[in-house]
Scaffold this active site. Structure first.
Site, mmCIF file in Angstrom:
data_model
loop_
_atom_site.group_PDB
_atom_site.id
_atom_site.type_symbol
_atom_site.label_atom_id
_atom_site.label_comp_id
_atom_site.label_asym_id
_atom_site.label_seq_id
_atom_site.Cartn_x
_atom_site.Cartn_y
_atom_site.Cartn_z
ATOM 1 C CG HIS A 19 1.642 -9.600 8.575
ATOM 2 N ND1 HIS A 19 0.562 -10.261 8.035
ATOM 3 C CD2 HIS A 19 1.342 -8.278 8.495
ATOM 4 C CE1 HIS A 19 -0.348 -9.387 7.649
ATOM 5 N NE2 HIS A 19 0.100 -8.183 7.915
ATOM 6 C CE LYS A 164 -3.605 -3.029 4.336
ATOM 7 N NZ LYS A 164 -3.815 -1.782 5.073
ATOM 8 C CE LYS A 166 0.244 -4.259 4.982
ATOM 9 N NZ LYS A 166 0.175 -2.795 5.149
ATOM 10 C CG ASP A 195 -0.883 -0.717 2.629
ATOM 11 O OD1 ASP A 195 -0.293 0.238 2.087
ATOM 12 O OD2 ASP A 195 -1.107 -0.776 3.858
ATOM 13 C CD GLU A 221 -3.921 1.078 3.400
ATOM 14 O OE1 GLU A 221 -4.834 0.248 3.181
ATOM 15 O OE2 GLU A 221 -3.333 1.156 4.481
ATOM 16 C CG ASP A 246 -2.105 3.829 6.434
ATOM 17 O OD1 ASP A 246 -2.423 4.456 7.463
ATOM 18 O OD2 ASP A 246 -1.666 2.662 6.487
ATOM 19 C CE LYS A 270 -3.101 2.046 9.834
ATOM 20 N NZ LYS A 270 -1.803 1.899 9.166
ATOM 21 C CD GLU A 324 -5.944 -2.159 7.850
ATOM 22 O OE1 GLU A 324 -5.647 -2.782 6.832
ATOM 23 O OE2 GLU A 324 -5.300 -1.169 8.249
HETATM 24 C C1 MUC Z 1 -0.739 -0.586 7.227
HETATM 25 O O1 MUC Z 1 0.070 0.064 6.599
HETATM 26 O O2 MUC Z 1 -1.890 -0.467 6.874
HETATM 27 C C2 MUC Z 1 -2.348 -2.794 8.497
HETATM 28 C C3 MUC Z 1 -2.632 -4.042 8.066
HETATM 29 C C4 MUC Z 1 -1.422 -4.681 7.848
HETATM 30 O O3 MUC Z 1 -1.250 -5.819 7.442
HETATM 31 O O4 MUC Z 1 -0.412 -3.823 8.117
HETATM 32 C C5 MUC Z 1 -0.940 -2.674 8.712
HETATM 33 C C6 MUC Z 1 -0.280 -1.403 8.416
HETATM 34 MG MG MG Z 2 -1.460 0.951 5.210
#
Ligand code: MUC
Ligand code: MG
Length: 371
Positions: A19, A164, A166, A195, A221, A246, A270, A324
Site C-alpha cells: 500500500h 481515494k 494516493k 490524497d 486531501e 488531514d 481520526k 474510509e
Molecule cells: C491518510 O493519510 O489518510 C488513510 C487511507 C489510506 O490509504 O492511508 C490513510 C492515511
Molecule cells: Mg490523508
C-alpha cells in the site's frame, strides 16, 4: 469496577498487497493494542495504528507504548472507568501531546465500561445516528492498470464506489495523468478523490489541482505540508474542489485555527490524531460549526481499531465524504474472532457490547513484538 492493570502490545500484521503512500509503502501494518483489566477480571480492548514508523507523523508505536507505560498508567490504576472523561482530563493536564497514546487508553476504558454495562460503546457517546456509513477504498498499488482492475472488481462486488488515490509519491504530473486515467475508467460509477499526504509545494499544487479539478476529482486531501497553513488557505480560496485538512488537523486547538482561518474547507476525523473519542466529537463540532464537510478517516486499523472509529463516527450527524474504514480488508489476518461487516458499499456499525469485537488472544500473541 476499578482498573487493575493495563497492557500494551505492538503488533505487525502483513497486508494483502503493498500500500503505497507518499512517504512509505506498507507491506506489514503496525498497530498498538491496549488491554485494560478491572479487579473482576473483565477486559476492555482498543487499538490505534501508525503508518511508516516516524515518517507519517510523530506518533510512533514504540513511543505510544513507552509513554503509556511510563506516564499514563499511573492515572488509570485503581480508577473507575465510569469517570473516563475525568480520567482523560487529568491525563491531559499531566501528559502533553501523545494523542495516539491517549486515544487507545481512553477507547480501552470505554470498551471495558460498555462491556460491564452490556451495551454498545456508542451508547456511552450519545447514541448512534447511523446504522451504516459509506465506505471508500484507497487505490494505492502503485500501478495504474492494477488500480483500475481493483476499482472495477470492488464496484462489481458492491464494496466501494468512492476511491481515494494516493498520489504524493513520484512525478506529480505523471500522477495527475494516473488519476485522469482512473476517472476515465470508473468515473461514471464512482467518486474519485486524491490524497497527497503533504508531498507538494504550493506551485505544484496550483498546477496539479487545476488539472484534477477540471478532470472531475471530487476532493483533494492534504496537498501541502502541515506547516503551510497559509498555502492551504490560498488553495481553498482559489479552487472549487474541496481541500481537506488531514495531517494538519489534530488537537481541538489546531482544528479551531483551521476552521477560523479556513486552512481547508473539509476535514478528516481520526480518533487517534485527536487524542480520543471524546476529543473526536469536539473536533467534529468545531468543524461542523465552520461548515466544513467531514470525512471518517482511518490510519489503517485492523478490525478492532476500525470498530473503535466506526462506533464514534456512528454518533456524528453528517459525513459529506463518507468514511474510509476499509482497514480490515487490507490486512491478511485479524486479532478478533469476529469481523466488522461490510455491505452494499457501506460499513455496518458493530452492535455488540463495547466495540462489538471479541479478541483472539492467540493471534495477539502471534503478531506481538512482546511475545
Ligand atoms: C491518510 O493519510 O489518510 C488513510 C487511507 C489510506 O490509504 O492511508 C490513510 C492515511
Ligand atoms: Mg490523508
Amino acid at each position: 469496577m476499578k482498573i487493575r492493570s493495563i497492557d500494551i502490545y505492538i503488533l505487525d500484521i502483513p497486508t494483502v498487497r503493498p500500500h503505497q503512500l507518499a512517504m512509505h509503502t506498507i507491506v506489514a501494518q503496525t498497530i498498538v493494542v491496549a488491554r485494560v483489566t478491572n479487579e473482576e477480571g473483565l477486559e476492555g480492548w482498543a487499538e490505534v495504528a501508525t503508518i511508516g514508523g516516524a515518517s507519517y507523523g510523530e506518533g510512533t508505536p514504540e513511543a505510544i507504548k513507552a509513554n503509556i507505560d511510563q506516564y499514563i498508567r499511573p492515572h488509570l490504576i485503581g480508577k473507575n472507568p465510569v469517570y473516563f472523561s475525568k480520567i482523560m482530563f487529568n491525563i491531559s493536564k499531566a501528559v502533553r501531546g501523545n494523542q495516539f497514546a491517549k486515544a487507545v487508553v481512553e477507547a480501552a476504558m470505554i470498551d471495558l465500561l460498555a462491556k460491564g454495562k452490556n451495551v454498545p460503546a456508542y451508547e456511552l457517546l450519545g447514541g448512534k445516528v447511523h446504522d451504516s456509513l459509506p465506505l471508500a477504498w484507497t487505490l494505492a498499488s502503485g500501478d495504474t492498470g492494477k488500480d483500475i482492475e481493483e476499482a472495477k472488481e470492488f464496484l462489481h462486488q458492491k464494496r466501494h464506489k468512492i476511491f481515494k488515490l494516493k498520489i504524493g509519491k513520484g512525478d506529480p504530473y505523471k500522477n495527475v495523468d494516473h488519476v485522469l486515467k482512473i476517472i476515465a475508467a470508473v468515473g461514471d460509477q464512482a467518486r474519485v478523490t486524491v490524497d497527497i499526504n503533504q508531498a507538494w509545494d504550493e506551485t505544484t499544487a496550483n498546477y496539479c489541482i487545476e488539472a484534477l479539478q477540471e478532470g472531475g476529482v471530487s476532493m483533494v486531501e492534504q496537498p501541502l505540508p502541515t506547516w503551510n497553513y497559509e498555502g492551504m488557505a490560498r488553495l481553498t480560496a482559489r479552487f472549487k474542489v474541496p481541500i481537506m485538512a488531514d495531517e494538519s488537523a489534530n488537537s481541538v486547538h489546531e482544528v479551531y485555527q483551521i476552521a477560523k482561518h479556513r486552512y481547508g474547507n473539509s476535514m478528516a476525523l481520526k480518533p487517534c490524531k485527536h487524542g480520543g473519542l471524546l476529543e473526536t466529537k469536539k473536533v467534529a463540532a468545531i468543524a461542523e460549526g465552520a461548515g466544513f464537510g467531514l470525512y471518517g478517516g482511518t490510519m489503517i486499523e485492523s478490525s478492532l481499531g476500525t470498530a473503535v472509529c466506526a462506533s464514534v463516527y456512528a454518533t456524528i450527524s453528517e459525513f459529506e465524504f463518507g468514511t474510509e474504514l476499509f482497514g480490515p480488508m487490507l490486512f491478511k489476518d485479524k486479532i478478533t474472532t469476529n469481523d466488522v461487516q461490510f455491505e452494499n458499499f457501506e460499513i455496518i456499525i458493530p452492535d455488540g457490547p463495547g466495540f462489538g469485537m471479541e479478541i483472539d488472544f492467540e493471534k495477539v500473541k502471534h503478531y506481538s513484538r512482546e511475545y
